[in-house]
Design a protein around this motif. Structure first.
Motif, PDB file in Angstrom:
ATOM      1  N   LYS A  61       0.844  -1.201   0.000  1.00 18.42           N
ATOM      2  CA  LYS A  61       0.000   0.000   0.000  1.00 18.42           C
ATOM      3  C   LYS A  61       0.878   1.250   0.000  1.00 18.42           C
ATOM      4  O   LYS A  61       0.615   2.208  -0.735  1.00 18.42           O
ATOM      5  CB  LYS A  61      -0.903   0.018   1.246  1.00 18.42           C
ATOM      6  N   PHE A  62       1.915   1.225   0.835  1.00 18.20           N
ATOM      7  CA  PHE A  62       2.802   2.392   0.914  1.00 18.20           C
ATOM      8  C   PHE A  62       3.443   2.656  -0.453  1.00 18.20           C
ATOM      9  O   PHE A  62       3.467   3.793  -0.931  1.00 18.20           O
ATOM     10  CB  PHE A  62       3.883   2.137   1.982  1.00 18.20           C
ATOM     11  N   GLN A  63       3.927   1.580  -1.092  1.00 21.19           N
ATOM     12  CA  GLN A  63       4.559   1.747  -2.408  1.00 21.19           C
ATOM     13  C   GLN A  63       3.545   2.296  -3.414  1.00 21.19           C
ATOM     14  O   GLN A  63       3.859   3.179  -4.215  1.00 21.19           O
ATOM     15  CB  GLN A  63       5.102   0.413  -2.912  1.00 21.19           C
ATOM     16  N   HIS A  64       2.316   1.741  -3.395  1.00 21.78           N
ATOM     17  CA  HIS A  64       1.295   2.192  -4.354  1.00 21.78           C
ATOM     18  C   HIS A  64       1.012   3.678  -4.202  1.00 21.78           C
ATOM     19  O   HIS A  64       1.036   4.441  -5.166  1.00 21.78           O
ATOM     20  CB  HIS A  64       0.007   1.390  -4.182  1.00 21.78           C
ATOM     21  N   TRP A  65       0.765   4.119  -2.957  1.00 24.04           N
ATOM     22  CA  TRP A  65       0.340   5.515  -2.777  1.00 24.04           C
ATOM     23  C   TRP A  65       1.502   6.489  -2.919  1.00 24.04           C
ATOM     24  O   TRP A  65       1.331   7.603  -3.427  1.00 24.04           O
ATOM     25  CB  TRP A  65      -0.400   5.690  -1.448  1.00 24.04           C
ATOM     26  N   LEU A  66       2.703   6.075  -2.500  1.00 23.81           N
ATOM     27  CA  LEU A  66       3.872   6.937  -2.713  1.00 23.81           C
ATOM     28  C   LEU A  66       4.082   7.138  -4.215  1.00 23.81           C
ATOM     29  O   LEU A  66       4.242   8.269  -4.704  1.00 23.81           O
ATOM     30  CB  LEU A  66       5.127   6.303  -2.087  1.00 23.81           C
ATOM     31  N   MET A  67       4.042   6.035  -4.968  1.00 26.78           N
ATOM     32  CA  MET A  67       4.289   6.150  -6.412  1.00 26.78           C
ATOM     33  C   MET A  67       3.143   6.853  -7.126  1.00 26.78           C
ATOM     34  O   MET A  67       3.365   7.562  -8.108  1.00 26.78           O
ATOM     35  CB  MET A  67       4.547   4.772  -7.019  1.00 26.78           C
ATOM     36  N   ALA A  68       1.920   6.656  -6.643  1.00 25.11           N
ATOM     37  CA  ALA A  68       0.784   7.363  -7.256  1.00 25.11           C
ATOM     38  C   ALA A  68       0.975   8.873  -7.077  1.00 25.11           C
ATOM     39  O   ALA A  68       0.771   9.655  -8.017  1.00 25.11           O
ATOM     40  CB  ALA A  68      -0.534   6.900  -6.631  1.00 25.11           C
ATOM     41  N   ALA A  69       1.400   9.292  -5.857  1.00 23.80           N
ATOM     42  CA  ALA A  69       1.601  10.732  -5.601  1.00 23.80           C
ATOM     43  C   ALA A  69       2.729  11.275  -6.483  1.00 23.80           C
ATOM     44  O   ALA A  69       2.597  12.346  -7.093  1.00 23.80           O
ATOM     45  CB  ALA A  69       1.915  10.960  -4.119  1.00 23.80           C
ATOM     46  N   ILE A  70       3.833  10.523  -6.569  1.00 21.13           N
ATOM     47  CA  ILE A  70       4.964  10.975  -7.401  1.00 21.13           C
ATOM     48  C   ILE A  70       4.523  11.047  -8.866  1.00 21.13           C
ATOM     49  O   ILE A  70       4.807  12.021  -9.582  1.00 21.13           O
ATOM     50  CB  ILE A  70       6.165  10.011  -7.241  1.00 21.13           C
ATOM     51  N   TRP A  71       3.812  10.008  -9.316  1.00 18.52           N
ATOM     52  CA  TRP A  71       3.434   9.926 -10.732  1.00 18.52           C
ATOM     53  C   TRP A  71       2.501  11.068 -11.114  1.00 18.52           C
ATOM     54  O   TRP A  71       2.722  11.765 -12.106  1.00 18.52           O
ATOM     55  CB  TRP A  71       2.770   8.568 -10.993  1.00 18.52           C
ATOM     56  N   ILE A  72       1.465  11.289 -10.279  1.00 16.66           N
ATOM     57  CA  ILE A  72       0.498  12.344 -10.608  1.00 16.66           C
ATOM     58  C   ILE A  72       1.186  13.716 -10.504  1.00 16.66           C
ATOM     59  O   ILE A  72       1.005  14.589 -11.360  1.00 16.66           O
ATOM     60  CB  ILE A  72      -0.742  12.245  -9.682  1.00 16.66           C
ATOM     61  N   GLY A  73       2.031  13.887  -9.464  1.00  9.14           N
ATOM     62  CA  GLY A  73       2.767  15.149  -9.311  1.00  9.14           C
ATOM     63  C   GLY A  73       3.657  15.403 -10.520  1.00  9.14           C
ATOM     64  O   GLY A  73       3.688  16.516 -11.076  1.00  9.14           O
TER      65      GLY A  73
END
Ligand code: HEM
Ligand code: HEM
Length: 190
Positions: free
Chosen positions: A18-30
């Motif tokens: 979950k941590f990897q998913h949301w960290l990468m989602a934030a980086i990707w969208i940013g």
């Protein structure tokens, strides 16, 4: 990769997943939004290419994080999809996730790396370490490399929107716990 789904299933993604998913989602969208502003508001907001630098500094971390994430994914079980989903829908959902890994998390950053390489422009990962160029300067391929990155960025932006909309539909319409299985401290019922 289909065999990965033969790992034993659990009711929720592991907290680390979950941590990897949301960290990468934030980086990707940013990274997506900053890349967009860098190009389309160049005169107003990016006169000295500081946003281009920031875009590349953040987006280039995606490749390294993806390597860690894929290694994790291969070695850990993931929650089974709800039994209310038909086998065809389940296959489509897994296929969509593999496509996100292959295109959004690998091909897109690689295409940006290729663009900067042919343009002979540096990429500073997190502003700290310079990535070596993938190929030498090649001005004749500049337009092609730019087009590939732009096409991938836009089509994958649409795909990520569809992915988020599908997650919300599972939660609001089907109420089947798919979104809960990816939320911190939550799990799928049953
Ligand atoms: C190593 C990684 C990457 C590099 C080196 C890179 C490089 C670049 C460069 C040089 C630009 C043009 C900026 C400008 O002209 O000011 C750009 C634009 C863009 N990039 Fe990336 N990029 C990378 C990864 C990504 C990722 C992971 C995404 C998606 C999250 C992304 C989305 C975009 C978008 C949306 C644009 C604007 C496209 C347009 O509308 O023309 N890039 N990128
Ligand atoms: C607000 C935005 C997002 C939401 C609500 C969301 C939601 C979810 C949910 C609920 C799952 C689990 C699906 C299932 O078990 O079938 C999932 C998985 C996944 N998401 Fe997202 N996500 C978002 C953004 C992103 C972004 C930006 C990316 C990458 C570009 C991404 C990549 C993935 C991948 C690759 C999986 C599959 C995980 C696996 O099974 O290995 N997501 N997402």
């Amino acid at each position: 990769m289909a065999n990965l789904n033969k790992l034993p299933t659990v009711s929720s993604y592991h907290p680390a997943a979950k941590f990897q998913h949301w960290l990468m989602a934030a980086i990707w969208i940013g990274a997506w939004v900053i890349g967009f502003i860098a190009v389309h508001f160049r005169d107003e907001l990016n006169p000295h290419h500081q946003l281009t630098f920031l875009h590349k500094a953040i987006a280039s971390t995606v490749l390294f994080l993806s390597a860690v994430r894929i290694a994790w994914r291969i070695t850990h079980p993931l929650p089974a999809l709800p039994a209310t989903m038909s086998p065809a829908m389940q296959r489509a959902a897994h296929f969509g996730h593999y496509a996100l890994y292959a295109f959004a998390l690998i091909a897109l950053p690689l295409s940006g790396w290729m663009w900067s390489s042919v343009a002979d422009k540096p990429i500073m990962v997190l502003g700290l370490v310079q990535l070596p160029p993938l190929v030498g300067p090649a001005p004749q391929y500049y337009d092609l490399a730019k087009l590939v990155h732009q096409l991938l960025a836009w089509s994958l932006g649409m795909m990520v929107l569809g992915h988020a909309a599908a997650a919300l539909k599972h939660h609001l319409v089907h109420k089947d716990g798919v979104l809960l299985s990816m939320l911190p401290g939550r799990g799928r019922k049953g």
